[in-house]
Design a protein around this motif. Sequence first.
Motif, mmCIF file in Angstrom:
data_model
loop_
_atom_site.group_PDB
_atom_site.id
_atom_site.type_symbol
_atom_site.label_atom_id
_atom_site.label_comp_id
_atom_site.label_asym_id
_atom_site.label_seq_id
_atom_site.Cartn_x
_atom_site.Cartn_y
_atom_site.Cartn_z
ATOM 1 N N ILE A 217 0.765 -1.199 -0.153
ATOM 2 C CA ILE A 217 -0.035 -0.152 -0.023
ATOM 3 C C ILE A 217 0.912 1.263 -0.165
ATOM 4 O O ILE A 217 1.890 1.212 0.285
ATOM 5 C CB ILE A 217 -0.786 -0.009 1.249
ATOM 6 N N GLY A 218 0.483 2.420 -0.396
ATOM 7 C CA GLY A 218 1.007 3.599 -0.236
ATOM 8 C C GLY A 218 0.167 4.886 -0.241
ATOM 9 O O GLY A 218 -0.927 4.827 -0.500
ATOM 10 N N ALA A 219 0.855 5.858 -0.318
ATOM 11 C CA ALA A 219 0.285 7.268 -0.341
ATOM 12 C C ALA A 219 1.062 8.028 -1.311
ATOM 13 O O ALA A 219 2.323 8.149 -1.194
ATOM 14 C CB ALA A 219 0.040 7.674 0.894
ATOM 15 N N TYR A 220 0.603 9.201 -1.619
ATOM 16 C CA TYR A 220 1.324 10.014 -2.465
ATOM 17 C C TYR A 220 0.376 11.294 -2.670
ATOM 18 O O TYR A 220 -0.491 11.528 -2.178
ATOM 19 C CB TYR A 220 1.427 9.764 -4.086
ATOM 20 N N MET A 221 1.635 12.367 -3.061
ATOM 21 C CA MET A 221 1.085 13.857 -3.097
ATOM 22 C C MET A 221 1.805 14.398 -4.334
ATOM 23 O O MET A 221 2.812 14.381 -4.653
ATOM 24 C CB MET A 221 1.413 14.600 -1.761
ATOM 25 N N MET A 222 0.906 15.039 -5.144
ATOM 26 C CA MET A 222 1.498 15.780 -6.353
ATOM 27 C C MET A 222 0.989 17.217 -6.133
ATOM 28 O O MET A 222 -0.177 17.417 -5.794
ATOM 29 C CB MET A 222 1.105 15.171 -7.578
ATOM 30 N N TYR A 223 1.720 18.235 -6.724
ATOM 31 C CA TYR A 223 1.462 19.483 -6.612
ATOM 32 C C TYR A 223 1.985 20.108 -7.981
ATOM 33 O O TYR A 223 3.079 20.146 -8.366
ATOM 34 C CB TYR A 223 2.272 20.573 -5.607
ATOM 35 N N GLU A 224 0.919 21.210 -8.256
ATOM 36 C CA GLU A 224 1.335 21.435 -9.595
ATOM 37 C C GLU A 224 1.870 23.033 -9.333
ATOM 38 O O GLU A 224 1.201 23.954 -8.827
ATOM 39 C CB GLU A 224 -0.261 21.918 -10.573
ATOM 40 N N ILE A 225 3.245 23.145 -9.625
ATOM 41 C CA ILE A 225 3.853 24.326 -9.507
ATOM 42 C C ILE A 225 3.531 25.608 -10.530
ATOM 43 O O ILE A 225 3.298 26.495 -10.293
ATOM 44 C CB ILE A 225 5.443 23.941 -9.619
ATOM 45 N N ASN A 226 3.401 24.881 -11.880
ATOM 46 C CA ASN A 226 2.773 25.804 -12.910
ATOM 47 C C ASN A 226 2.192 24.819 -13.791
ATOM 48 O O ASN A 226 2.029 23.709 -13.916
ATOM 49 C CB ASN A 226 4.090 26.838 -13.562
ATOM 50 N N SER A 227 1.934 25.649 -15.062
ATOM 51 C CA SER A 227 1.184 24.709 -16.114
ATOM 52 C C SER A 227 1.899 23.721 -16.694
ATOM 53 O O SER A 227 1.281 22.895 -17.405
ATOM 54 C CB SER A 227 0.669 25.501 -17.132
ATOM 55 N N ILE A 233 5.724 13.564 -3.792
ATOM 56 C CA ILE A 233 6.488 12.703 -3.080
ATOM 57 C C ILE A 233 5.586 11.325 -2.906
ATOM 58 O O ILE A 233 4.172 11.573 -3.105
ATOM 59 C CB ILE A 233 6.736 13.116 -1.418
ATOM 60 N N GLU A 234 6.151 10.146 -2.667
ATOM 61 C CA GLU A 234 5.481 9.054 -2.621
ATOM 62 C C GLU A 234 6.042 8.221 -1.739
ATOM 63 O O GLU A 234 7.087 8.154 -1.571
ATOM 64 C CB GLU A 234 5.345 8.441 -4.043
ATOM 65 N N PHE A 235 5.247 7.447 -0.731
ATOM 66 C CA PHE A 235 5.668 6.327 0.092
ATOM 67 C C PHE A 235 4.928 5.182 0.019
ATOM 68 O O PHE A 235 3.860 5.137 -0.233
ATOM 69 C CB PHE A 235 5.544 6.982 1.765
ATOM 70 N N LYS A 236 5.634 3.971 -0.112
ATOM 71 C CA LYS A 236 5.132 2.704 -0.151
ATOM 72 C C LYS A 236 5.621 1.804 0.768
ATOM 73 O O LYS A 236 6.821 1.802 1.306
ATOM 74 C CB LYS A 236 5.295 2.223 -1.600
ATOM 75 N N TYR A 237 4.717 0.978 1.500
ATOM 76 C CA TYR A 237 5.132 -0.400 2.026
ATOM 77 C C TYR A 237 4.586 -1.591 1.547
ATOM 78 O O TYR A 237 3.607 -1.435 1.049
ATOM 79 C CB TYR A 237 4.250 0.070 3.442
ATOM 80 N N SER A 238 5.329 -2.320 1.548
ATOM 81 C CA SER A 238 5.116 -3.858 0.999
ATOM 82 C C SER A 238 5.548 -4.957 1.890
ATOM 83 O O SER A 238 6.438 -4.759 2.675
ATOM 84 C CB SER A 238 5.613 -3.865 -0.414
ATOM 85 N N ALA A 245 9.517 -10.550 4.661
ATOM 86 C CA ALA A 245 10.270 -9.118 5.053
ATOM 87 C C ALA A 245 9.138 -7.966 4.728
ATOM 88 O O ALA A 245 8.695 -8.108 3.316
ATOM 89 C CB ALA A 245 11.543 -9.096 4.591
ATOM 90 N N SER A 246 9.335 -7.042 5.510
ATOM 91 C CA SER A 246 8.702 -5.694 5.064
ATOM 92 C C SER A 246 9.833 -4.727 4.283
ATOM 93 O O SER A 246 10.965 -4.927 4.570
ATOM 94 C CB SER A 246 8.203 -5.065 6.498
ATOM 95 N N ARG A 247 9.172 -4.157 3.432
ATOM 96 C CA ARG A 247 9.854 -3.295 2.495
ATOM 97 C C ARG A 247 9.498 -2.010 2.224
ATOM 98 O O ARG A 247 8.332 -1.946 2.394
ATOM 99 C CB ARG A 247 10.134 -3.772 1.063
ATOM 100 N N LEU A 248 10.266 -0.857 2.506
ATOM 101 C CA LEU A 248 9.812 0.611 2.413
ATOM 102 C C LEU A 248 10.463 1.182 1.205
ATOM 103 O O LEU A 248 11.387 0.930 0.801
ATOM 104 C CB LEU A 248 10.037 1.370 3.588
ATOM 105 N N ALA A 249 9.489 2.155 0.470
ATOM 106 C CA ALA A 249 10.111 2.850 -0.440
ATOM 107 C C ALA A 249 9.777 4.085 -0.574
ATOM 108 O O ALA A 249 8.649 4.583 -0.247
ATOM 109 C CB ALA A 249 9.588 2.149 -1.806
ATOM 110 N N PHE A 250 10.651 5.253 -0.672
ATOM 111 C CA PHE A 250 10.430 6.833 -0.725
ATOM 112 C C PHE A 250 10.962 7.267 -1.828
ATOM 113 O O PHE A 250 12.032 7.156 -2.400
ATOM 114 C CB PHE A 250 11.243 7.232 0.524
ATOM 115 N N SER A 251 9.897 8.021 -2.668
ATOM 116 C CA SER A 251 10.281 8.651 -3.967
ATOM 117 C C SER A 251 10.087 9.858 -4.026
ATOM 118 O O SER A 251 9.006 10.617 -3.362
ATOM 119 C CB SER A 251 9.227 7.993 -4.909
ATOM 120 N N LEU A 252 10.737 10.779 -4.847
ATOM 121 C CA LEU A 252 10.511 11.993 -5.184
ATOM 122 C C LEU A 252 10.323 11.957 -6.715
ATOM 123 O O LEU A 252 10.955 11.798 -7.417
ATOM 124 C CB LEU A 252 12.022 13.022 -4.926
#
Length: 257
Positions: A217-227, A233-238, A245-252
């Motif tokens: 599962i995961g969660a993310y946020m995206m923001y429109e800086i301009n057109s 950012i995005e975070f995932k746990y699996s 084993a548990s795994r984590l992922a952090f994305s820009l």
Amino acid sequence: MKVLVMLAVLLLVGCTMRPPPAGLFMASYQSQKDSSKFQTAASITKYVAIKPDSLTMAKAGYDVGDWNEVVEQDYAFDYTASISRFIGHWGIGLGIQFLDPYITTGFASDHFGVMGWTDWSVLGLCFGVPDFMVGGVSIMEQISPTPRLQLGLTQFASRTRAYYVAGTDDFFIYTKDGEPINESEYNSCMAESADCEREKVNGLREPYSYRFIEYGIGAYMMYEINSLVRMGIEFKYSYDVTYKASRLAFSLNLLAG
């Protein structure tokens, strides 16, 4: 030369194929749903694997040595670059994930999306070796608190390929009067100004791939800086059912176009 050898081996073993960022897929639709233009995207991801206890390892059929030699040597960072296009609600994209080309396709709307992905390993289905294939599917649910901000949740299942590096590092051979000695004896020998020699031996560390099945599962946020530009950012746990084993992922994430 070592770098060239490693890159060549990476191309042969297939590099990585991990779940692509869900937020970028949804943002690509948001950005071009009123046009037919292409979008380019990039992301960098940090991965963390949480080591299970020895009993869990034993039940999964491996031991601490296997973990230390494979999973713990897994490359901790990855990058993704892609280009995509939506026609209505259906999108398709081509990307590269640490030298490995892959394809994505799926459906997206303002509040819901489904994305599938795979790479050249899908050819394994054609040659009767389905276990060779990697890929997966993500489901996304999204809200827009403001016109520029998108927040989302994702659930995914993946047969993932990662790579680790194994081999020997550079090391030294110590001798005294032609006979091998250890480093401590060599230091003493040098202090006595005796006939001692030290020879450097170049080691070789090579990349190898391994596969595992994960659900997450995961969660993310995206923001429109301009057109033209969106960032997020995005975070995932699996849960890795292969290595238990548990795994984590952090994305820009970055989207442009």
